[in-house]
Design an enzyme around this catalytic site. Structure first.
Site, PDB file in Angstrom:
ATOM      1  N   LYS A   1      18.669  24.074 -10.493  1.00 34.82           N
ATOM      2  CA  LYS A   1      19.130  22.682 -10.500  1.00 34.82           C
ATOM      3  C   LYS A   1      18.321  21.897  -9.472  1.00 34.82           C
ATOM      4  O   LYS A   1      18.486  22.055  -8.266  1.00 34.82           O
ATOM      5  CB  LYS A   1      20.612  22.562 -10.138  1.00 34.82           C
ATOM      6  CG  LYS A   1      21.098  21.137 -10.420  1.00 34.82           C
ATOM      7  CD  LYS A   1      22.153  20.636  -9.502  1.00 34.82           C
ATOM      8  CE  LYS A   1      21.700  19.804  -8.336  1.00 34.82           C
ATOM      9  NZ  LYS A   1      21.091  18.503  -8.628  1.00 34.82           N
TER      10      LYS A   1
ATOM     11  N   GLU B   1      19.237  28.007   3.012  1.00 32.93           N
ATOM     12  CA  GLU B   1      18.186  27.389   3.838  1.00 32.93           C
ATOM     13  C   GLU B   1      18.645  25.967   4.126  1.00 32.93           C
ATOM     14  O   GLU B   1      18.585  25.111   3.246  1.00 32.93           O
ATOM     15  CB  GLU B   1      16.855  27.336   3.068  1.00 32.93           C
ATOM     16  CG  GLU B   1      16.285  28.666   2.664  1.00 32.93           C
ATOM     17  CD  GLU B   1      15.534  29.345   3.804  1.00 32.93           C
ATOM     18  OE1 GLU B   1      15.537  28.832   4.929  1.00 32.93           O
ATOM     19  OE2 GLU B   1      14.943  30.399   3.535  1.00 32.93           O
TER      20      GLU B   1
ATOM     21  N   CYS C   1      12.430  19.801   6.746  1.00 32.22           N
ATOM     22  CA  CYS C   1      13.564  20.486   7.383  1.00 32.22           C
ATOM     23  C   CYS C   1      13.217  21.027   8.759  1.00 32.22           C
ATOM     24  O   CYS C   1      14.059  21.031   9.646  1.00 32.22           O
ATOM     25  CB  CYS C   1      14.064  21.610   6.481  1.00 32.22           C
ATOM     26  SG  CYS C   1      12.759  22.714   5.978  1.00 32.22           S
TER      27      CYS C   1
ATOM     28  N   GLU D   1      20.462  15.818  12.486  1.00 31.03           N
ATOM     29  CA  GLU D   1      19.244  15.784  11.680  1.00 31.03           C
ATOM     30  C   GLU D   1      19.094  14.389  11.075  1.00 31.03           C
ATOM     31  O   GLU D   1      20.024  13.873  10.474  1.00 31.03           O
ATOM     32  CB  GLU D   1      19.345  16.814  10.549  1.00 31.03           C
ATOM     33  CG  GLU D   1      18.105  16.842   9.698  1.00 31.03           C
ATOM     34  CD  GLU D   1      18.171  17.895   8.596  1.00 31.03           C
ATOM     35  OE1 GLU D   1      19.175  17.949   7.881  1.00 31.03           O
ATOM     36  OE2 GLU D   1      17.195  18.657   8.464  1.00 31.03           O
TER      37      GLU D   1
HETATM   38  P1  NDP Z   1      21.720  18.123  -0.197  1.00 27.53           P
HETATM   39  O1  NDP Z   1      22.441  19.194   0.548  1.00 27.53           O
HETATM   40  O2  NDP Z   1      22.379  16.819  -0.336  1.00 27.53           O
HETATM   41  O3  NDP Z   1      21.352  18.631  -1.654  1.00 27.53           O
HETATM   42  C1  NDP Z   1      20.627  19.800  -1.901  1.00 27.53           C
HETATM   43  C2  NDP Z   1      20.823  20.214  -3.344  1.00 27.53           C
HETATM   44  O4  NDP Z   1      22.194  20.578  -3.521  1.00 27.53           O
HETATM   45  C3  NDP Z   1      20.552  19.088  -4.339  1.00 27.53           C
HETATM   46  O5  NDP Z   1      20.017  19.621  -5.534  1.00 27.53           O
HETATM   47  C4  NDP Z   1      21.942  18.541  -4.563  1.00 27.53           C
HETATM   48  O6  NDP Z   1      22.076  17.867  -5.790  1.00 27.53           O
HETATM   49  C5  NDP Z   1      22.770  19.814  -4.564  1.00 27.53           C
HETATM   50  N1  NDP Z   1      24.188  19.594  -4.309  1.00 27.53           N
HETATM   51  C6  NDP Z   1      24.786  18.528  -3.738  1.00 27.53           C
HETATM   52  N2  NDP Z   1      26.131  18.692  -3.725  1.00 27.53           N
HETATM   53  C7  NDP Z   1      26.386  19.886  -4.289  1.00 27.53           C
HETATM   54  C8  NDP Z   1      27.568  20.628  -4.566  1.00 27.53           C
HETATM   55  N3  NDP Z   1      28.781  20.172  -4.247  1.00 27.53           N
HETATM   56  N4  NDP Z   1      27.455  21.843  -5.164  1.00 27.53           N
HETATM   57  C9  NDP Z   1      26.233  22.336  -5.459  1.00 27.53           C
HETATM   58  N5  NDP Z   1      25.084  21.670  -5.256  1.00 27.53           N
HETATM   59  C10 NDP Z   1      25.148  20.466  -4.662  1.00 27.53           C
HETATM   60  O7  NDP Z   1      20.306  17.988   0.526  1.00 27.53           O
HETATM   61  P2  NDP Z   1      19.155  16.969   0.195  1.00 27.53           P
HETATM   62  O8  NDP Z   1      18.743  17.085  -1.238  1.00 27.53           O
HETATM   63  O9  NDP Z   1      19.542  15.649   0.733  1.00 27.53           O
HETATM   64  O10 NDP Z   1      17.946  17.599   1.055  1.00 27.53           O
HETATM   65  C11 NDP Z   1      17.802  17.386   2.399  1.00 27.53           C
HETATM   66  C12 NDP Z   1      18.385  18.559   3.190  1.00 27.53           C
HETATM   67  O11 NDP Z   1      17.730  19.766   2.804  1.00 27.53           O
HETATM   68  C13 NDP Z   1      18.123  18.425   4.677  1.00 27.53           C
HETATM   69  O12 NDP Z   1      19.286  18.735   5.393  1.00 27.53           O
HETATM   70  C14 NDP Z   1      17.047  19.458   4.947  1.00 27.53           C
HETATM   71  O13 NDP Z   1      17.037  19.944   6.256  1.00 27.53           O
HETATM   72  C15 NDP Z   1      17.377  20.511   3.961  1.00 27.53           C
HETATM   73  N6  NDP Z   1      16.193  21.337   3.701  1.00 27.53           N
HETATM   74  C16 NDP Z   1      16.137  22.608   4.231  1.00 27.53           C
HETATM   75  C17 NDP Z   1      15.020  23.404   4.078  1.00 27.53           C
HETATM   76  C18 NDP Z   1      14.986  24.805   4.610  1.00 27.53           C
HETATM   77  O14 NDP Z   1      14.151  25.587   4.125  1.00 27.53           O
HETATM   78  N7  NDP Z   1      15.810  25.193   5.559  1.00 27.53           N
HETATM   79  C19 NDP Z   1      13.825  22.917   3.345  1.00 27.53           C
HETATM   80  C20 NDP Z   1      14.000  21.596   2.810  1.00 27.53           C
HETATM   81  C21 NDP Z   1      15.151  20.840   3.002  1.00 27.53           C
HETATM   82  P3  NDP Z   1      22.085  16.251  -5.810  1.00 27.53           P
HETATM   83  O15 NDP Z   1      20.725  15.835  -5.370  1.00 27.53           O
HETATM   84  O16 NDP Z   1      22.385  15.969  -7.200  1.00 27.53           O
HETATM   85  O17 NDP Z   1      23.152  15.806  -4.853  1.00 27.53           O
END
Ligand code: NDP
Length: 504
Positions: free
Chosen positions: A198, A273, A307, A406
Site C-alpha cells: 500500500k 521503520e 527520516c 520530528e
Molecule cells: P504516515 O505514518 O502518516 O504513513 C505511512 C504509511 O502508513 C502511508 O502509506 C499511510 O497511508 C499509511 N497509514 C496511515 N494510517 C494508517 C493506518 N491507520 N493503518 C495502516 N496504514 C496507515 O507517515 P508519512 O507517510 O507521513 O511518512 C512520513 C513518516 O515516515 C515520518 O515520520 C518519517 O520519519 C517516516 N519514515 C521513516 C523511515 C525509516 O526508515 N525509519 C523512512 C522514511 C520515512 P496514507 O498516506 O494513506 O495515510
C-alpha cells in the site's frame, strides 16, 4: 491535467510517455492485472503547481481480500515451486528493467513527491537498482544449519531449514516511495515471499509502474500486488488481515504504533521503520568546512523530508559561532526551484497540508525563543509553489519543540555544548533513536562517541550514507527491525527445527 501543469511539464521537456502515464486514472495491481480505477475518489496533486494530476482508486476490504488471496495462491503455485536460482534471475531482470526505465521512474518520483529530479535519479532509482541486485544474490544463500545435538542420546540428526514467512504487507510513506518499497520488496522476493503493497495515497505512481515492470519481466501473477487507497482503510485492512503473515511498515511513530498493535492481534511478524530526530555532534576537533557541507546535505536533501535527517546540531562552544556562520552561508546558496529543474536543491514539500505543519513548527521555534539564523520568518504564509526556504535556528534547547519533535521539513536547530559527556547526554535525550552523526578529526572521539550514542545508524564525518549491505533501522520510538543488509533476511524467513531419530 490543467494548463498550468502542462506548461510546467513543457518547460522542463517531460517526455511524452511520462505525461501520458501520469494523467491516467490509477487503479490497483492485483493478481498480475492492472485494474482500472472503478471510480476516481482521491485527487493526486502535483506539489509544485498544486494542481490535480489524476485520480486514484480508493480501495477497501474487497480489494485487500482479493490481493491477499492472489498472494496466497502465488505462494501455493508456481512462485512457491520456483528454484532459488530462477528467483534470482527474475529479481535481476526486474533490476535491469528499473535501470532501463530510470528516467521514466525518476520523473514519476519528482512529479508525485515534488523532489529534485537529479536526486530522484541518483538516489531513489539508483538505490532501488542496487538493492534489487544485492538481494538477488541472496536467493541462493538462505541456508539452514546442521548441528550436533549435545544433550540427546542416540546421536539424532538435527538441522534447521529456512522457509519464506509467507505473504508480506508493505506499507510505505511518500518521501522515497520507490526506494522504501524496494527495500522491502527485494528481500521479500529473495526469500520467496509474496507482497501486497500500500503506497501513500499522495505518491502512488512508482509502485504501480514497478508492479507493471515485475509483470513484464515474468514474475508469476500474484507475487507482487498493489492496493491503493487511504491508510485508515487499505492500510488498516492489511494490518488486520489474517492472511497476511508479516507487516513491514515505514512511516510515522504515531501510525506505526497503532498499526503494530493491530498486526499483533493476528501474530504477524513485524518490522517498524519509524520517525527520527537525529542529533549531530560537532567537536572542536572537526574540519568545520567539511562538517558544515555534510550537515547541510544531511538536513536539507529531499527538502528535509528524510527520516534520518540530522535535525539538531550540538556544536562545541569554541566552534559554535563559526559553524553557524558556515551553515548559514551554505544554506543561503542552495538553489531553490521546482523539482523538475535539475539544478534545484530545495524543492516543494509534498503537499500544502504538510507545508503548513512545517510552518507551524517554525512558528513555535520563534515563539519559544530560538533565534532565526536564516530562512522562514514567523509571518511566512502559503506560497503558490509549495516551497519552504531552508531555515536554521540557533540558541535552541532540549525543551523546545524544534529539538523534540520530528519536523520532516527543511528546518535545522543548532545549540552549543561544553563537554563531550554533556553532548552525549543531550543527543541521547530524545525518544527517537534512528540515526546520529559525529564530526571530528580525532579517531578517539569518533570511536568513543559512536559507541555511546543510542541510534541504529551512526555516521562519522558524513550524513545519510546508505548501502544495501548495511542494515537500516532504529531503536526506541524509531521502531525495530531492519531494512537492507543480511540482517533483514531473517525477518522474511521462518526457521524450522527438524529432529530425526536414527535407530541404526
Ligand atoms: P504516515 O505514518 O502518516 O504513513 C505511512 C504509511 O502508513 C502511508 O502509506 C499511510 O497511508 C499509511 N497509514 C496511515 N494510517 C494508517 C493506518 N491507520 N493503518 C495502516 N496504514 C496507515 O507517515 P508519512 O507517510 O507521513 O511518512 C512520513 C513518516 O515516515 C515520518 O515520520 C518519517 O520519519 C517516516 N519514515 C521513516 C523511515 C525509516 O526508515 N525509519 C523512512 C522514511 C520515512 P496514507 O498516506 O494513506 O495515510
Amino acid at each position: 491535467m490543467n494548463d498550468q501543469i502542462m506548461r510546467y511539464f513543457a518547460d522542463f521537456a517531460v517526455p511524452a510517455d511520462v505525461v501520458a502515464y501520469v494523467g491516467r486514472p490509477i487503479g490497483h495491481h492485483i493478481g498480475g492485472k492492472t485494474l482500472e480505477a472503478a471510480s476516481e475518489q482521491i485527487d493526486v496533486i502535483e506539489p509544485y503547481t498544486q494542481a490535480r494530476l489524476t485520480g486514484l482508486a480508493s480501495g477497501g476490504r474487497s480489494e485487500v481480500n482479493a490481493a491477499v488471496q492472489e498472494a496466497r495462491n502465488a505462494l501455493a503455485g508456481p512462485w512457491g515451486e520456483m528454484l532459488p536460482l530462477e528467483r534470482q534471475k527474475l529479481i535481476l531482470k526486474l533490476a535491469e528493467a528499473v535501470e532501463r526505465d530510470k528516467n521514466f521512474l525518476a520523473h514519476l518520483e519528482t512529479i508525485s513527491v515534488g523532489k529534485s529530479i537529479s536526486d530522484a535519479r541518483s538516489i531513489d532509482v539508483f538505490g532501488s537498482v542496487a538493492n534489487l541486485e544485492y538481494f538477488a544474490g541472496w536467493t541462493s544463500k538462505l541456508d539452514g544449519r546442521t548441528t550436533t545435538a549435545v544433550s540427546l542420546p542416540g546421536n539424532p540428526l538435527v538441522y534447521t531449514v529456512k522457509e519464506p514467512v509467507g505473504v508480506v504487507a508493505a506499507i510505505v510513506p511518500w518521501n522515497y516511495p520507490l526506494q522504501t518499497l524496494v527495500w522491502k520488496l527485494a528481500a521479500a522476493l529473495a526469500c520467496g515471499c509474496t507482497v501486497v503493497c500500500k503506497p501513500s495515497e499522495l505518491t502512488p505512481l512508482s509502485a504501480m509502474r514497478l508492479a507493471a515492470l515485475a509483470q513484464e519481466v515474468g514474475f508469476p501473477d500474484g507475487v507482487f500486488n498493489v492496493v491503493n487507497g487511504y491508510g485508515h482503510t487499505v492500510g488498516q485492512e492489511l494490518a488486520a488481515h489474517p492472511g497476511v503473515d508479516k507487516l513491514s511498515f515505514t512511516g510515522s511513530t504515531v501510525v506505526g504504533t497503532s498499526v503494530g498493535k493491530t498486526a499483533l492481534d493476528t501474530m504477524k511478524r513485524l518490522t517498524l521503520e519509524l520517525g527520527g530526530k537525529s542529533p549531530v555532534i560537532v567537536t572542536e576537533r572537526a574540519d568545520l568546512d567539511k562538517a558544515a557541507r555534510a550537515i547541510i546535505a544531511g538536513i536539507f536533501s529531499n527538502s528535509g523530508q528524510v527520516c534520518d535527517a540530522g535535525s539538531r546540531v550540538y556544536a562545541q562552544k569554541d566552534v559554535y559561532a563559526k559553524l553557524l556562520g558556515k551553515l548559514r552561508s551554505i544554506a543561503e546558496d542552495l538553489v531553490i526551484g521546482p523539482g523538475l529543474d535539475p539544478a534545484a536543491q530545495i524543492t516543494p514539500l509534498v503537499s500544502a497540508a504538510h507545508r503548513s505543519r512545517v510552518l507551524d513548527h517554525i512558528a513555535s521555534a520563534h515563539s519559544e525563543g530560538a533565534v532565526l539564523v536564516t530562512g522562514e520568518a514567523k509571518a511566512e504564509q502559503a506560497r503558490a509553489d509549495g516551497i519552504l526556504r531552508p531555515t536554521i535556528f540557533g540558541d535552541c534547547s532540549e525543551g523546545m519543540r524544534i529539538f523534540r519533535e520530528e519536523i520532516f521539513g527543511p528546518v535545522l536547530g543548532v545549540t552549543s555544548f561544553e563537554t563531550l559527556d554533556e553532548a552525549v547526554d543531550k543527543a541521547n535525550s530524545s525518544v527517537y533513536g534512528l540515526a546520529a552523526a559525529v564530526y571530528s578529526d580525532s579517531v578517539e572521539e569518533t570511536v568513543s562517541l559512536s559507541r555511546r550514542l543510542k541510534a541504529g545508524n551512526i555516521y562519522i564525518n558524513a550524513h545519510g550514507l546508505l548501502d544495501p549491505t548495511m542494515p537500516f533501522g532504529g531503536m526506541r520510538a524509531s521502531g525495530f527491525g531492519k531494512d537492507m543488509g543480511p540482517e533483514q533476511l531473517d525477518s522474511y524467513l521462518s526457521t524450522k527445527s527438524i529432529y530425526v531419530q536414527v535407530d541404526a
